[in-house]
Design a protein around this motif. Structure first.
Motif, PDB file in Angstrom:
ATOM      1  N   ALA A  65      -8.510 -12.952 -17.610  1.00 52.68           N
ATOM      2  CA  ALA A  65      -8.091 -11.677 -18.196  1.00 52.68           C
ATOM      3  C   ALA A  65      -7.258 -10.920 -17.168  1.00 52.68           C
ATOM      4  O   ALA A  65      -7.621 -10.853 -15.996  1.00 52.68           O
ATOM      5  N   THR A  66      -6.150 -10.390 -17.598  1.00 50.21           N
ATOM      6  CA  THR A  66      -5.312  -9.614 -16.691  1.00 50.21           C
ATOM      7  C   THR A  66      -5.214  -8.188 -17.197  1.00 50.21           C
ATOM      8  O   THR A  66      -5.465  -7.899 -18.361  1.00 50.21           O
ATOM      9  N   THR A  67      -4.849  -7.321 -16.299  1.00 48.98           N
ATOM     10  CA  THR A  67      -4.636  -5.924 -16.643  1.00 48.98           C
ATOM     11  C   THR A  67      -3.386  -5.451 -15.908  1.00 48.98           C
ATOM     12  O   THR A  67      -2.944  -6.088 -14.948  1.00 48.98           O
ATOM     13  N   THR A  68      -2.835  -4.372 -16.364  1.00 49.82           N
ATOM     14  CA  THR A  68      -1.622  -3.830 -15.760  1.00 49.82           C
ATOM     15  C   THR A  68      -1.946  -2.545 -15.016  1.00 49.82           C
ATOM     16  O   THR A  68      -2.634  -1.677 -15.542  1.00 49.82           O
ATOM     17  N   ILE A 121      -3.302 -10.337  -7.354  1.00 48.32           N
ATOM     18  CA  ILE A 121      -1.995  -9.925  -7.851  1.00 48.32           C
ATOM     19  C   ILE A 121      -1.368 -11.096  -8.601  1.00 48.32           C
ATOM     20  O   ILE A 121      -1.173 -12.166  -8.032  1.00 48.32           O
ATOM     21  N   VAL A 122      -1.087 -10.896  -9.882  1.00 52.90           N
ATOM     22  CA  VAL A 122      -0.450 -11.928 -10.692  1.00 52.90           C
ATOM     23  C   VAL A 122       1.066 -11.754 -10.630  1.00 52.90           C
ATOM     24  O   VAL A 122       1.804 -12.716 -10.445  1.00 52.90           O
ATOM     25  N   GLU A 142      -5.386  -9.634 -11.928  1.00 58.68           N
ATOM     26  CA  GLU A 142      -6.585 -10.266 -12.491  1.00 58.68           C
ATOM     27  C   GLU A 142      -7.779  -9.651 -11.766  1.00 58.68           C
ATOM     28  O   GLU A 142      -7.971  -9.882 -10.574  1.00 58.68           O
ATOM     29  N   PRO A 143      -8.567  -8.812 -12.449  1.00 56.27           N
ATOM     30  CA  PRO A 143      -9.729  -8.215 -11.806  1.00 56.27           C
ATOM     31  C   PRO A 143     -10.707  -9.310 -11.343  1.00 56.27           C
ATOM     32  O   PRO A 143     -10.884 -10.310 -12.012  1.00 56.27           O
TER      33      PRO A 143
END
Length: 146
Positions: A65-68, A121-122, A142-143
């Motif tokens: 899961a990624t976040t911005t 960091i993605v 990615e947390p």
């Protein structure tokens, strides 16, 4: 819903700079999918249709899961502490909570912005010395479980 062209331009320029050929971006119910080939191509028109995962029988979704991380206010984004210094973070870096991510200059005041949670960091979506507004996407992360 018409997509924000500044966000599209920022995403496309980061894709080109990082050599990324495919990107999915979702925010506030808006979904944008950009694909670029080896040659310069135009982005696909974003739709408001929900993303449908393509999984084979027996396959489990393993994509993390990624976040911005977005700009909190108007200002100037700086990726490094000095013009000749390396950036605080780059794609692939593991970042601890409290580690500096970038500098935001607001009204001639420089503020070092730190990570609020541990993450990887993605992608770095903003360019150095770029003017940003509240909500401008700066990083895809990615947390990590602490």
């Amino acid at each position: 819903m018409i997509p924000d062209l500044k966000i599209l331009d920022a995403l496309m320029s980061r894709m080109k700079a990082l050599g990324i050929t495919e990107l999915d971006y979702s925010r506030d119910g808006e979904h944008i999918r950009l694909v670029r080939g080896g040659q310069e191509t135009s982005p696909q028109v974003p739709t408001n249709q929900p993303a449908i995962p393509s999984l084979s029988f027996g396959e489990t979704a393993t994509a993390p899961a990624t976040t911005t991380i977005e700009a909190p206010m108007h200002g100037q984004f700086y990726a490094s502490p000095a013009p000749d210094a390396p950036p605080f973070v780059k794609p692939g870096d593991i970042v601890a909570e409290g580690q500096p991510l970038y500098i935001l200059e607001v009204m001639k005041t420089l503020s070092r912005i730190e990570a609020e949670f541990p993450c990887r960091i993605v992608a770095v979506l903003a360019t150095n010395a770029e003017a940003v507004t509240p909500g401008t996407p700066l990083f895809t992360v990615e947390p990590l479980d602490a």
